[in-house]
Scaffold this motif. Structure first.
Motif, PDB file in Angstrom:
ATOM      1  N   ALA A  79       0.733  -1.082  -0.053  1.00 15.67           N
ATOM      2  CA  ALA A  79      -0.084   0.038   0.038  1.00 15.67           C
ATOM      3  C   ALA A  79       1.069   1.404  -0.111  1.00 15.67           C
ATOM      4  CB  ALA A  79      -0.937  -0.037   1.227  1.00 15.67           C
ATOM      5  N   CYS A  80       1.846   1.187   0.917  1.00 13.21           N
ATOM      6  CA  CYS A  80       2.764   2.416   0.778  1.00 13.21           C
ATOM      7  C   CYS A  80       3.482   2.532  -0.612  1.00 13.21           C
ATOM      8  CB  CYS A  80       3.973   2.125   1.751  1.00 13.21           C
ATOM      9  SG  CYS A  80       3.497   2.159   3.544  1.00 13.21           S
ATOM     10  N   ALA A 139       1.113   4.133  -2.747  1.00  8.38           N
ATOM     11  CA  ALA A 139       0.875   5.494  -2.444  1.00  8.38           C
ATOM     12  C   ALA A 139       1.675   6.267  -3.407  1.00  8.38           C
ATOM     13  CB  ALA A 139       1.098   5.839  -1.162  1.00  8.38           C
ATOM     14  N   ARG A 140       2.938   5.803  -3.651  1.00  8.95           N
ATOM     15  CA  ARG A 140       3.823   6.824  -4.614  1.00  8.95           C
ATOM     16  C   ARG A 140       3.315   6.727  -6.199  1.00  8.95           C
ATOM     17  NH1 ARG A 140       8.071   8.474  -1.134  1.00  8.95           N
ATOM     18  NH2 ARG A 140       7.866   7.338   0.579  1.00  8.95           N
ATOM     19  N   GLY A 141       2.912   7.749  -6.364  1.00 11.60           N
ATOM     20  CA  GLY A 141       2.409   7.982  -7.829  1.00 11.60           C
ATOM     21  C   GLY A 141       3.304   7.347  -8.966  1.00 11.60           C
ATOM     22  N   LEU A 142       4.516   7.557  -8.710  1.00 11.16           N
ATOM     23  CA  LEU A 142       5.409   7.091  -9.918  1.00 11.16           C
ATOM     24  C   LEU A 142       5.948   5.820  -9.680  1.00 11.16           C
ATOM     25  CD1 LEU A 142       7.191  10.438 -10.383  1.00 11.16           C
ATOM     26  CD2 LEU A 142       5.345   9.304 -11.868  1.00 11.16           C
TER      27      LEU A 142
END
Lengths: 888, 111
Positions: free
Chosen positions: A64-65, A68-71
């Protein structure tokens, strides 16, 4: 085993800094929570377990983390790459095979593309070159003839579709003076609009003025960049100087730029340009039934090829009405300049490009197959990663990264191979392939290679990636992977079948060309090329103005050459085989005369005495020419057996003797046929046979005699080495007149080889492709069969325990391999039958559905397939029974 | 351990709370969790599985900045602090929240 995998997967997942940070961050949280529980009085073990429980799904949290990072994709790329790199190193053998396979596939494609790009795709170096077209005339018997000059003038005056139109005529002669050696040059007489029509600017000076483009105009000349460098050392003051062309003083008014490329720089009649208008007084320029000029035109902006064609057809139709005697039935054609230029290469290149695509597809199928085989051995690893919380998309991405990395390595290798190949292609391609000197590995080609690489990586990666990542978790964890391989196996077998089909199609095309080449080599040219040296002699017009000046020189030269030791015979002719040809209209024996453009054409040669002996052309009836067949003696001619078959059908060759044939334009005297010789393949071994007529040079029509006599070919048969002969002849000619240039010096054997160069070139490329495809097929079949053997070890063991003999096992396994191959071969043969018509134009002496080729290819593949299946089958038959049964 | 009645956070509320907590200074994930529990009197429950992705999301959007430092007991810990954009965002979300709760309360009171 499982733990090791787990460790490796974890290491791979946590290899980047971001991953390490994430791990530390969450770990700290767990540690603090554990300490809190410890302080609450739990034992360390309890506290740790409680903290984990409280946390709830460590790996999910990590995922999930990461999400969370778009890239995420970009961030994970280095990680994926490193992981992929590790996998490739681990399976080094496989990587090597895949890399080579792809390198060959991509390399072949890219190299071929570089050729196609240079020859077919790159525009000609003139502004808006897609508007440049060549106009020709068309009659029933000559679909593609040059244009009558008066017709050109009318077209130009009346057209609505073309903004410019220029006529051109190939000329040749001798440049001399200026203190430089006399030099044979070829160029064009052009109307003054020629350069404007092309849109070509001169590097220096100007083009012709209207006055210069008229009869009696000042003699001026535009020279090529090469001539400028060669004769004037690149001196700008060359413009304005007078030079001698064919013995007459011409003022140089302009120099072409180095980039000027009209029908190829290396291979062209572009040395000099003179005004065509000065020739208008010549009778052939005034007749509508003589077609000497080629017409270059520029279509108006926005005019389509269809409209240009309609316009020109309408013009031709109205001329046909106005001049029915000469223009009845004369149409006109419009061909884009580029197509006129490279037309005959299009088919060969398309076939080669198709072949290289087939090869690349086969390579992709092979790689996909290898990856599928490996995929099944990676099921456990993938399952573990899925269990650890990896999403399926993530795994697919990881696997695709792997295949893209593979294809990139293959692509790099391919580009390297293409670079080598392009250099070789540009050098060794026969002259007949125009524009080949422009083959380079430029950015367009590299871009093509990169695109091919990417598409390839996705193409062969997608099926294995989807298949592998779709594993059923519990199934893999429970059974050790064996039970779930059924789907993969069917897919792999289907791929092999497809691969075999492509390979068969490619091999059949190759086979047909091999057979064509074989036929061609076996073809008897009709003459004996061994020990014959040929060359061309050009007498400068200005010094040899009359017949009376030309004839004694030819006579004297022949005698001097004949006197050189080692020379058996020498003869002059208007055109040696594989050199120039002249097709003349004639009236066949016993038929009424026809209009010139409807009369049949024959290859016509004006030859000296002893010509047929010199070339070794067999005499079938009658005699050859002797010194007695001179001007004033009874007019005679010799024809070939093709002539007899076509125009005197059903007659004995002896009965052909005494018949009369009349050449149109040649004073039209009836000539008695005194000999029948064997048909020779004059232009190339594969030409259509046209009937041949030989006339004694001494009996040629006087005005023709002057034209022909100033540019005669010399053929020499000798028992000594060609170099010695040539230097002897050069010395003899120099002693006679140092300003007489010799050109086109060659042996007939070399010319014959050269004439087959383009075909041989295609053939070699196709053979390379076909061989590579066959090799890839073998690898594919071997891979699938040996994989299936390894999967069925236990079953085979059981069979043998129950009494199956080793031969039965071999038969079973080889049979399976053969079934795949036969299925594929059938598919390939059917597609080859359907595709056959496409390559028909490249074939010679063999039908596109040649049963021998089809049968040999199918037999070859069957044998190869049997061999590729036999090795794994032998291994299976030699199984250690106890071990096989024990195996879990 | 006695279980109290716990309330799940409303969608998006967690991020508002995190921003508010960071207003007074940099904190690490563990601190943030403890404070939420403490301040809400154990009413609001946040799991690490929700908190950490939220922090990463905020970092990605540039509302918080992260740096590594030592925790209370001297361990490597990741500290989050509010950025200028985060401050602005907090302001905006507080107003939205006030309008929202005001509206809900008005409805509950007067409807």
């Amino acid at each position: 085993m499982l733990r090791r995998l787990l460790r490796r997967v974890r290491a791979a997942l946590t290899s980047t800094r971001a991953e390490r940070d994430l791990r530390d961050e969450l770990q700290l949280h767990l540690d603090l929570q554990t300490e809190q529980f410890l302080r609450a009085g739990m034992t360390p073990a309890e506290a740790r377990a409680a903290a984990l429980r409280e946390f709830g799904g460590l790996e999910q949290a990590r995922e999930a983390c990461r999400d969370a990072r778009g890239l995420a994709v970009l961030r994970e790329l280095p990680q994926d790459l490193r992981y992929a790199g590790r996998m490739l190193r681990r399976d080094f053998g496989l990587t090597l095979v895949v890399m080579t396979t792809l390198g060959v596939g991509i390399g072949a494609n890219t190299a071929l593309f570089s050729v196609v790009d240079a020859v077919l795709l790159k525009p000609l170096p003139f502004p808006d070159s897609d508007r440049l077209v060549i106009l020709k005339e068309q009659t029933a018997s000559r679909p593609n003839r040059a244009v009558a000059f008066p017709d050109f003038l009318d077209w130009r005056a009346r057209t609505s579709a073309f903004e410019d139109m220029a006529a051109a005529l190939i000329v040749g002669g001798v440049l001399s003076g200026d203190g430089v050696d006399a030099e044979r040059v070829f160029g064009r007489a052009v109307t003054r609009e020629f350069f404007a029509t092309l849109g070509a600017a001169l590097a220096l000076g100007r083009t012709f003025t209207a006055d210069e483009d008229q009869p009696g105009g000042a003699r001026v000349m535009v020279i090529s960049h090469a001539v400028w460098l060669r004769r004037y050392g690149g001196d700008r003051r060359a413009v304005g100087r007078a030079t001698s062309y064919n013995g007459e003083s011409h003022t140089i008014v302009g120099v072409l730029p180095e980039t000027f490329d009209y029908y190829g720089r290396t291979n062209a009649n572009n040395d000099i340009f003179v005004p065509l208008g000065q020739l208008k007084t010549q009778s052939y320029m005034q007749r509508r039934d003589s077609s000497p000029v080629l017409v270059l035109a520029r279509m108006k902006a926005g005019v389509t090829l269809e409209r240009a064609r309609a316009d020109l057809s309408a013009l031709a139709a109205s001329l046909a009405q106005e001049h029915p005697a000469t223009n009845g039935g004369v149409g006109a054609t419009v061909t884009p300049l580029l197509e006129d230029y490279v037309g005959d290469m299009r088919l060969a290149l398309s076939v080669l490009l198709g072949a290289s695509w087939l090869l690349l597809t086969i390579a992709c199928v092979n790689v996909a197959n290898l990856l599928l085989a490996r995929a099944s051995s990676r099921r456990q690893e993938i399952a573990v990663r899925l269990a650890l919380g990896a999403r399926r998309g993530r795994i697919v991405r990881q696997l695709l990264t792997e295949s893209l990395l593979l294809s990139s390595i293959g692509g790099a290798l391919g580009l390297f191979l293409a670079w080598i190949a392009a250099g070789w292609l540009a050098q060794s391609a026969p002259i007949a392939l125009s524009r080949m000197e422009e083959v380079v590995l430029d950015w367009r080609v590299v871009l093509f290679g990169a695109a091919t690489t990417t598409i390839t990586g996705l193409a062969f990666g997608i099926a294995p990636a989807l298949q592998t990542s779709g594993v059923e978790l519990q199934q893999v964890m429970r059974a050790s992977g064996r039970a779930v391989s059924g789907g993969g196996k069917r897919l792999r077998e289907a791929l092999v079948v497809g691969q075999v089909a492509l390979c068969v199609a490619l091999l059949i095309a190759t086979g047909l060309l091999v057979r064509s080449f074989q036929r061609l080599v076996e073809q008897d040219p009709g003459y004996d090329p061994a020990n014959v040296v040929t060359m061309r002699l050009r007498l400068p017009d200005a010094r040899y103005r009359t017949r009376e000046q030309v004839l004694p020189v030819l006579d004297a030269l022949t005698k001097r050459i004949a006197a050189i030791p080692g020379i058996d015979s020498v003869s002059l002719t208007s055109g040696v085989p594989l050199g120039r040809r002249s097709d003349q209209a004639f009236v066949p024996p016993g038929r009424p005369a026809e209009r010139r453009d409807r009369a049949p054409l024959a290859l016509t040669q004006w030859v000296g005495p002893g010509y047929h002996q010199t070339l070794g052309i067999g005499v079938l009836a009658g005699r050859t020419f002797t010194a007695a067949d001179r001007a004033g003696a009874a007019p005679v001619a010799i024809v070939d057996d093709e002539f007899a078959r076509r125009y005197l059908p059903g007659r004995e060759l002896a009965a052909v003797l005494g018949q009369r044939v009349r050449l149109l334009g040649d004073g039209e005297v009836p000539r008695e046929i005194v000999g029948v010789v064997r048909h020779i393949h004059h232009s190339s071994l594969e030409e259509d046979s046209r009937a041949e007529i030989y006339i004694p040079f001494d009996q040629a029509e006087p005005t023709w005699q002057l034209e022909i006599g100033r540019a005669m070919d010399i053929a020499v048969r000798s028992g000594v080495a060609a170099e010695a002969v040539v230097s002897g002849i050069r010395a003899a000619i120099r002693a006679f007149d140092p300003e007489l240039p010799l050109s086109h010096v060659t042996t007939l054997e070399a010319a014959l080889d050269r004439s087959m160069g383009a075909r041989l070139f295609n053939l070699v490329l196709l053979l390379v492709f076909g061989g590579a495809a066959l090799l890839l097929c073998v690898v594919g079949i071997y891979g699938v069969v040996s994989y299936s053997v390894s999967q069925r070890t236990r079953e085979i063991g059981v069979r043998m325990t129950l009494g199956a003999r080793p031969e039965d096992v071999v038969r079973m396994i080889v049979g399976r391999g053969l079934r795949m191959v036969l299925l594929g071969a059938a598919g390939g043969a059917i597609s080859a039958l359907m595709l056959a018509r496409l390559i028909e134009g490249l074939l010679f002496g063999v039908r596109a559905r040649d049963p021998i080729t089809f049968a040999s290819v199918l037999a070859l593949l069957t044998i190869v397939a049997a061999a590729a299946s036999y090795l794994p089958a032998r291994r299976a038959a030699g199984l250690d029974l106890a071990a096989a049964l024990r195996q879990d | 351990m006695a279980r109290k009645q716990k309330a799940d956070l409303l969608q998006g509320t967690l991020e508002l709370l995190v921003l508010r907590l960071l207003q007074s200074g940099a904190l690490n994930g563990w601190d943030i969790m403890q404070r939420i529990r403490l301040v809400s009197g154990d009413v609001l429950s946040v799991t690490p599985g929700a908190l950490y992705p939220a922090l990463h999301r905020l970092e990605e959007r540039g509302l918080v900045a992260a740096g590594w430092g030592a925790s209370d007991n001297n361990r490597r810990a990741k500290f989050y602090s509010l950025t200028a954009a985060g401050r602005k965002q907090l302001q905006a979300e507080r107003q939205t929240w006030a309008r929202f709760t005001g509206a809900v309360e008005a409805l509950l009171r007067d409807a």
